[in-house]
Structure formats: structure tokens, C-alpha cells
Scaffold this motif. Structure first.
Motif, PDB file in Angstrom:
ATOM      1  N   GLY A  21      37.302  38.276  86.859  1.00 42.93           N
ATOM      2  CA  GLY A  21      38.604  38.586  87.220  1.00 42.93           C
ATOM      3  C   GLY A  21      39.347  37.232  86.867  1.00 42.93           C
ATOM      4  N   VAL A  22      39.018  36.100  87.285  1.00 41.36           N
ATOM      5  CA  VAL A  22      39.601  34.623  87.142  1.00 41.36           C
ATOM      6  C   VAL A  22      39.532  34.466  85.563  1.00 41.36           C
ATOM      7  N   PHE A  23      38.501  34.603  84.754  1.00 40.91           N
ATOM      8  CA  PHE A  23      38.494  34.391  83.423  1.00 40.91           C
ATOM      9  C   PHE A  23      39.496  35.383  82.858  1.00 40.91           C
ATOM     10  N   THR A  24      39.534  36.643  83.133  1.00 41.63           N
ATOM     11  CA  THR A  24      40.406  37.520  82.602  1.00 41.63           C
ATOM     12  C   THR A  24      41.904  37.117  82.748  1.00 41.63           C
ATOM     13  N   LEU A  25      42.162  36.527  83.686  1.00 46.90           N
ATOM     14  CA  LEU A  25      43.484  36.105  84.179  1.00 46.90           C
ATOM     15  C   LEU A  25      43.778  34.846  83.132  1.00 46.90           C
ATOM     16  N   ILE A  26      42.896  34.061  83.024  1.00 44.14           N
ATOM     17  CA  ILE A  26      43.019  32.941  82.086  1.00 44.14           C
ATOM     18  C   ILE A  26      43.309  33.413  80.839  1.00 44.14           C
ATOM     19  N   LEU A  27      42.261  34.382  80.520  1.00 35.75           N
ATOM     20  CA  LEU A  27      42.785  34.706  79.027  1.00 35.75           C
ATOM     21  C   LEU A  27      43.835  35.369  78.691  1.00 35.75           C
ATOM     22  N   VAL A  28      44.405  36.248  79.735  1.00 36.80           N
ATOM     23  CA  VAL A  28      45.777  36.977  79.413  1.00 36.80           C
ATOM     24  C   VAL A  28      46.692  35.953  79.422  1.00 36.80           C
ATOM     25  N   VAL A  29      46.872  34.807  80.266  1.00 36.70           N
ATOM     26  CA  VAL A  29      47.868  33.729  80.272  1.00 36.70           C
ATOM     27  C   VAL A  29      47.721  32.967  78.833  1.00 36.70           C
ATOM     28  N   TYR A  30      46.588  32.728  78.337  1.00 37.83           N
ATOM     29  CA  TYR A  30      46.341  32.214  76.952  1.00 37.83           C
ATOM     30  C   TYR A  30      47.049  33.032  75.903  1.00 37.83           C
ATOM     31  N   ILE A  31      46.648  34.310  75.942  1.00 40.78           N
ATOM     32  CA  ILE A  31      47.037  34.989  74.843  1.00 40.78           C
ATOM     33  C   ILE A  31      48.627  35.142  74.792  1.00 40.78           C
ATOM     34  N   PHE A  32      49.368  35.429  76.089  1.00 43.46           N
ATOM     35  CA  PHE A  32      50.736  35.274  76.232  1.00 43.46           C
ATOM     36  C   PHE A  32      51.457  34.060  75.822  1.00 43.46           C
ATOM     37  N   LYS A  33      50.479  33.208  76.081  1.00 46.86           N
ATOM     38  CA  LYS A  33      51.185  31.432  75.890  1.00 46.86           C
ATOM     39  C   LYS A  33      51.070  31.293  74.306  1.00 46.86           C
ATOM     40  N   THR A  34      50.009  32.019  73.553  1.00 48.92           N
ATOM     41  CA  THR A  34      49.955  31.612  72.044  1.00 48.92           C
ATOM     42  C   THR A  34      50.124  32.706  70.907  1.00 48.92           C
TER      43      THR A  34
ATOM     44  N   PHE B 287      37.170  47.195  90.163  1.00 48.15           N
ATOM     45  CA  PHE B 287      36.726  46.806  88.851  1.00 48.15           C
ATOM     46  C   PHE B 287      36.690  48.087  87.977  1.00 48.15           C
ATOM     47  N   ARG B 288      36.093  49.117  88.406  1.00 50.47           N
ATOM     48  CA  ARG B 288      35.873  50.507  87.499  1.00 50.47           C
ATOM     49  C   ARG B 288      37.020  50.971  87.201  1.00 50.47           C
ATOM     50  N   LYS B 289      38.245  50.860  88.024  1.00 51.25           N
ATOM     51  CA  LYS B 289      39.373  51.269  87.906  1.00 51.25           C
ATOM     52  C   LYS B 289      40.617  50.365  86.790  1.00 51.25           C
ATOM     53  N   VAL B 290      40.281  49.135  86.868  1.00 50.21           N
ATOM     54  CA  VAL B 290      41.142  48.363  86.369  1.00 50.21           C
ATOM     55  C   VAL B 290      40.682  47.427  84.857  1.00 50.21           C
ATOM     56  N   PHE B 291      39.485  47.186  85.165  1.00 47.75           N
ATOM     57  CA  PHE B 291      39.005  46.527  84.072  1.00 47.75           C
ATOM     58  C   PHE B 291      38.689  46.999  82.554  1.00 47.75           C
ATOM     59  N   PRO B 292      38.363  48.672  82.483  1.00 48.13           N
ATOM     60  CA  PRO B 292      38.420  49.249  81.183  1.00 48.13           C
ATOM     61  C   PRO B 292      39.777  49.137  80.613  1.00 48.13           C
ATOM     62  N   LYS B 293      40.790  49.437  81.599  1.00 53.16           N
ATOM     63  CA  LYS B 293      42.176  49.263  80.893  1.00 53.16           C
ATOM     64  C   LYS B 293      42.490  48.055  80.382  1.00 53.16           C
ATOM     65  N   VAL B 294      42.279  47.024  80.894  1.00 56.25           N
ATOM     66  CA  VAL B 294      42.676  45.657  80.611  1.00 56.25           C
ATOM     67  C   VAL B 294      41.707  45.399  79.415  1.00 56.25           C
ATOM     68  N   LEU B 295      40.697  45.699  79.327  1.00 59.75           N
ATOM     69  CA  LEU B 295      39.826  45.288  78.173  1.00 59.75           C
ATOM     70  C   LEU B 295      40.616  45.705  76.716  1.00 59.75           C
ATOM     71  N   ILE B 296      41.048  46.987  76.759  1.00 59.50           N
ATOM     72  CA  ILE B 296      41.803  47.686  75.605  1.00 59.50           C
ATOM     73  C   ILE B 296      42.681  46.737  74.943  1.00 59.50           C
ATOM     74  N   PRO B 297      43.759  46.389  75.676  1.00 62.11           N
ATOM     75  CA  PRO B 297      44.867  45.424  74.776  1.00 62.11           C
ATOM     76  C   PRO B 297      44.005  44.157  74.428  1.00 62.11           C
ATOM     77  N   ILE B 298      43.249  43.714  75.044  1.00 60.49           N
ATOM     78  CA  ILE B 298      42.611  42.369  74.832  1.00 60.49           C
ATOM     79  C   ILE B 298      41.821  42.329  73.480  1.00 60.49           C
ATOM     80  N   VAL B 299      41.118  43.563  73.556  1.00 55.97           N
ATOM     81  CA  VAL B 299      40.300  43.520  72.308  1.00 55.97           C
ATOM     82  C   VAL B 299      41.163  43.860  70.987  1.00 55.97           C
ATOM     83  N   LEU B 300      42.208  44.895  71.454  1.00 56.42           N
ATOM     84  CA  LEU B 300      43.215  44.928  70.322  1.00 56.42           C
ATOM     85  C   LEU B 300      43.941  44.034  69.561  1.00 56.42           C
ATOM     86  N   PHE B 301      44.298  42.708  70.343  1.00 59.96           N
ATOM     87  CA  PHE B 301      44.785  41.596  69.921  1.00 59.96           C
ATOM     88  C   PHE B 301      43.684  40.935  69.061  1.00 59.96           C
ATOM     89  N   GLN B 302      42.197  41.012  69.614  1.00 58.48           N
ATOM     90  CA  GLN B 302      41.162  40.154  68.972  1.00 58.48           C
ATOM     91  C   GLN B 302      41.061  40.898  67.542  1.00 58.48           C
TER      92      GLN B 302
END
Length: 581
Positions: A229-242, A282-297
Motif C-alpha cells: 500500500g505504501v509503495f502504491t502511494l509512492i508510485l501514484v505520487v511519482y506518476i502524477f508528479k512526472t 486489498f481485494r476490493k481496491v488493489f485490482p482497480k488501482v492496478l489498471i490505470p498504473i499499468v495503462l500508463f506503463q
């Protein structure tokens, strides 16, 4: 006694695994025998070893498929026959190749990866046992068998050391032979003994085998999920920042995002049957968070294709990204009991990536050849199906041409390009062929170079009077040191090193210390300084240096060389052949 009962149960489990997986056992035995031969003779036979290991995977999947869908012995024999035919077909494909190329290795690994997922998924297709339970059983069995195998190997290794030190000396091959038996034969059989027959096993047996231990539940729920969860937060902040610039150029982020997606999917499957606040969230939230992060990648990877073209690594990054997005959608929509669809999807994508014409290697080869040809046509370097050198290529295009040629050489595709000179060597003929030195980006310029002579290479020693093996270790001090002396025809000769700073000269001296010939070893380091850091090996011709005059002839053959560019510390192991005239 309880320990005797447990030992008896373990031995019974092993014998049951052998009778349950007889063909797999035979393939593993064959792999052990091949590896034993290789260890004893020091002759590489990786093709045969991989063939038998692949056969073990195929036969294991065939057996669990038989247990799930068939009951007649003829069906079992037919599946065994199919596994043998497929294994033999694989060997016929790889046997003609002079060596195992990167392409063959990756295709084989991906095939085994797909078979592993099939081994987990096939036994529970349309079964009362969920895929998550099968995955947990396999997960636990793998680490249990690995743990016991390491303990057994460690114990035997200690006994061998004690025997070697206290009784009498034993050969060094005893250790790899021991590892061969334990990790190629015992560990897989022990692993298979822990996998139940899902159709015949009692429900409580399967429940016990697939139960998540308390310590693992704590590790997954209260440690790994919060950390992710902490790593996901850092990753999201980095994506928005850059997102406005740096993100699209940061290729180093690709492996991190792929690793993140793998972790999310595997962790989701492992915690699918755990019920606590952390796992439910985790089961409710993380699969949905995974989709936009991987889309950006994926978007970032696709943008970079315009310049670099498709390589097999980028192909797999994008393909896995597509899989991760689909998996994220399915995990968000389907109940956890339907997670088996992820395994089916993963097997499908694996097959697509290794079966022509849309596989990673066909597409990457076509793409890289097109990129190279386009660059050469831009500078009118192709004429009448022949290449013309051109010194006026820009630095950017030099980098593209260099990277593309090195990739095609690494993958063994250069021989398919008709307009390249026959027997083209990318390390020796690049400048003469293209008209410029292989371009190195600033990040590569400081990479250290480590090279060794290709194994089993023959060296012509005709006419040599003396052979000396020595190391070159230049230091910042002046000194002269005698390496070897010998007599011939009543005269005394000696080989000495004359060190000035970090430069070493080899001097061959005759009677009364008269210098007969000298060789400046800096020539060795100068020659290999600009070699590709990933080359690894050099041929006997590349490794050979010759100095000759009317008194003597020195032939220096480099056994290995290490060039530390940043610290300017170089060393080499060399053979010196001396011929007196």
C-alpha cells in the motif's frame, strides 16, 4: 515413536509420488544422469538436460489432466505417449543448433512457465476445489520441498567436508553430484508427493494441505499488504508528479511497474480465502488501482517503440501489461472463486508469445531489421544489396544503428541479413562496415569490461620453447621482477616484468641480461577497452598478441581480462609462449 511414523509417512509419500508420476520420475532420472555425465566430463549437454526437464513438466501436467478428466488406463498411456512425442519433438528442434541461443532458452522457460500454471489449474477445472486452494497447496509444497532439500544438502555437504579433512581427500565433484541428486531428483519428487490427487483425496485432506499457516497469514495480511500500500502511494505520487514529461522517458520504471503488477496479482491469489480487514480491503481496491498504473506503463512503452523498435523484452513488458489490465478487470468483477480464469489467461498469453507468427521473436526480429534498414537508407548506405560505410551519420542515429546491430547479433539474427559481409563480426568489423566506431552512450562509457577466452579453444604452440602462465596486476610503483628463467643450448634466458607506474612491459632477456625483445602489455588493455561490456567471451584470435624480431618471438594469449574504467584498475591472466631463434 512419532519421528519413525513421520519418516515412514514421508517415504510412503515419495513412493506414492513415483507410482503416481512414473514418466515424470523417468525424465528426472534421465536429467540426473545427463547432469552427472556433464559434471564428470566437464562437457556441456544443456540441450539434453533441458529436454528431459521439459519432459518432466509435460508428463506431470498430463498426469494431473488424466486424474481430472479420465479414468481409463488407455487415456493415461495416450497422455504419456503425447508427452514423450512432444519432448522428442523439442529435442529434434534444438539439436541442430550449434548452441542454445537466447531465443531457444526464453521459449523453453516460457513453455515451462505455462506448464507450471497448467499443473496448478488443470486439477481443479470445474471442481469443488477452488483454484486459490490449488495455488496455496503448490506454493506451500514448493517452499517445503526447497527447505528440506537445502537442509539435506547442507548436512551432506558438512559430512563431505569433514570426511575430506579427517579421513582422506575426495574429489571436488562430490558436491555438484550431491546437489544434482537432491535438487533435480529428490526435490521435485518430494514436491509432487505433497500435491494431493484432488479427485480421490478426502475433503479434509485437501483442506489441510491448502490451509494457510498462521505465520503466513500474518506475513501476507499485516506486513506485505501494508508495505504494498505504501509503495502504491509512492508510485501514484511519482506518476502524477512526472506525468508531464519525465515519466514517458524513464525506461528504468518498466521493470518496477512489471514487478508491482506481478506482486499484486500473486498476493491477490494468496489472500483470496483469508478473511480480515486488510485482505478484504486489498481485494476490493488493489485490482482497480492496478489498471490505470499499468495503462500508463503500456503507454510509455509503446511511445518508446517509435525509436527503438520492438525487442523481445519490450514485447513481454507490453504483453504482460495487457494481461495485467485484463486480470485487474476480471479480479474486480469476478468472485475470488473464479480466479482460475487468470491462470487460463496467463497460459494463453504465454503460448501466443512463443508460437509464430505473432511471437516475441518473430516480431522483434522483423522490427529490428526494419529499423536498421530504415536508418541505413536514410544515409544512402544500402546499394545493390550491399552496405556502404558512411562517416557522416549523426550521433543519435549512430546510437540507434549500434544498439540494433548489437541486439540482432546477440539474438543470432545477423546471419539472416544478406547485405552484411560474410562472417561479419560485430566487434571487429563494425567500423570498417558502417564507417564509424560503435557508438557508446555516456552511461555505457564507464561500464567495466570483463572478458574471458572462449572455452575449449585451441591455441597453436608450434615452435615455442617455453610456456609461462602469469597475471598482470599493474600498480603505481616502479619495479622489475623475474617471472621465469630457463636454459637452452647452454644459455640462460629469463622473462621479467618491468613496471613503470601502471604500465607493465614484458622483457625477454638473454645472456648477461641482454634484452632480446619487449612487449608493452598496455596493448592488451587498449584493445579491449572499448569492447561491449556484455560481450563476455573472446575468441583465440582476439586474445592473441604477437611480438617478433630476429632474436625471439613472444606470443601472448589473454586468458581473461578485467578493465575497471572508473577506478582505472586493470588486470589480466595471460599465457606467454617464447620462441628463441
Amino acid at each position: 515413536m512419532k519421528w519413525l511414523e513421520k519418516l515412514k509417512d514421508r517415504l510412503t509419500g515419495l513412493t506414492d509420488a513415483i507410482s503416481r508420476f512414473p514418466l515424470t520420475t523417468l525424465f528426472l532420472l534421465a536429467a540426473v544422469l545427463v547432469n552427472t555425465y556433464s559434471i564428470s566430463t566437464e562437457k556441456d549437454d544443456t540441450k539434453l538436460l533441458l529436454t528431459f526437464i521439459l519432459g518432466a513438466f509435460l508428463s506431470a501436467v498430463g498426469q494431473v489432466g488424466y486424474e481430472r478428466f479420465f479414468s481409463k488406463i488407455s487415456s493415461r498411456l495416450a497422455l504419456m505417449g503425447a508427452a514423450i512425442i512432444l519432448t522428442g519433438g523439442y529435442y529434434l528442434i534444438v539439436r541442430p543448433a550449434p548452441n542454445l541461443s537466447t531465443e531457444i532458452e526464453i521459449r523453453t522457460v516460457v513453455a515451462m512457465f505455462a506448464l507450471l500454471w497448467a499443473f496448478i489449474w488443470v486439477p481443479v477445472i470445474k471442481s469443488s476445489t477452488s483454484f486459490n486452494k490449488s495455488f496455496m497447496i503448490t506454493f506451500k509444497s514448493f517452499f517445503i520441498s526447497l527447505f528440506f532439500s537445502c537442509i539435506i544438502y547442507g548436512g551432506i555437504a558438512i559430512i563431505l567436508v569433514a570426511f575430506n579433512e579427517l579421513i582422506f581427500e575426495i574429489g571436488y565433484t562430490a558436491y555438484p553430484h550431491t546437489a544434482n541428486l537432491i535438487f533435480i531428483l529428490f526435490a521435485p519428487l518430494y514436491f509432487l508427493s505433497l500435491i494431493p490427487n484432488f479427485l480421490r483425496a478426502k475433503d479434509d485432506t485437501i483442506e489441510q494441505a491448502g490451509h494457510c499457516p498462521k505465520f503466513l497469514e500474518i506475513l501476507l495480511s499485516y506486513i506485505l499488504i501494508p508495505l504494498l500500500g505504501v509503495f502504491t502511494l509512492i508510485l501514484v505520487v511519482y506518476i502524477f508528479k512526472t506525468i508531464g514529461g519525465a515519466f514517458w522517458d524513464d525506461n528504468m520504471l518498466e521493470p518496477m511497474l512489471v514487478s508491482y503488477a506481478i506482486t499484486v496479482i500473486l498476493l491477490y491469489i494468496l489472500v483470496s480465502e483469508l478473511e480480515n480487514k486488510f485482505t478484504i480491503f486489498f481485494r476490493k481496491v488493489f485490482p482497480k488501482v492496478l489498471i490505470p498504473i499499468v495503462l500508463f506503463q503500456i503507454a510509455s512503452s509503446v511511445i518508446s517503440l517509435s525509436e527503438t523498435g520492438v525487442t523481445h523484452t519490450r514485447y513481454y513488458v507490453i504483453l504482460f501489461g495487457v494481461f495485467a489490465i485484463i486480470a485487474g478487470v476480471l479480479l474486480s468483477l469476478f468472485p475470488v472463486r473464479k480466479n482460475g480464469v487468470i491462470a487460463a489467461l496467463l497460459i494463453l498469453f504465454s503460448v501466443i508469445s512463443i508460437v509464430p507468427p505473432v511471437d516475441a521473436f518473430t516480431i522483434s526480429r522483423t522490427s529490428q531489421m526494419a529499423i536498421l534498414e530504415e536508418e541505413l537508407l536514410k544515409y544512402d548506405m544500402l546499394e545493390n544489396n550491399k552496405i556502404k560505410p558512411n562517416e557522416s551519420v549523426s550521433e543519435k542515429d549512430r546510437s540507434i544503428i549500434t544498439d540494433t546491430v548489437h541486439y540482432l547479433d546477440h539474438m543470432g539474427y545477423l546471419k539472416e541479413i544478406t547485405w552484411l559481409p560474410k562472417n561479419f563480426d560485430v566487434y571487429k568489423d563494425f567500423k570498417d562496415t558502417f564507417g564509424f566506431q560503435a557508438y557508446q552512450e555516456s552511461g555505457d562509457a564507464n561500464q567495466s569490461v570483463y572478458l574471458t577466452m572462449e572455452p575449449s579453444m585451441s591455441i597453436d604452440i608450434a615452435g615455442a620453447d617455453r610456456f609461462i602462465q602469469m597475471d598482470l596486476n599493474p600498480y603505481d610503483r616502479d619495479s622489475e621482477q623475474e617471472i621465469s628463467d630457463f636454459e637452452k643450448a647452454g644459455k640462460t634466458y629469463s622473462l621479467v616484468t618491468d613496471t613503470h607506474g601502471k604500465q607493465i612491459d614484458l622483457k625477454f632477456l638473454g645472456e648477461n641480461s641482454q634484452e632480446l625483445i619487449r612487449f608493452n602489455t598496455q596493448e592488451i588493455f587498449d584493445k579491449f577497452y572499448h569492447y561491449n561490456a556484455n560481450k563476455g567471451t573472446i575468441t583465440a584470435d582476439e586474445a592473441t598478441f604477437t611480438k617478433e624480431n630476429r632474436y625471439a618471438k613472444l606470443t601472448i594469449v589473454v586468458q581473461n581480462v578485467s578493465i575497471e574504467k572508473q577506478s582505472n584498475q586493470n588486470n589480466a591472466g595471460i599465457f606467454v609462449f617464447i620462441q628463441i631463434k
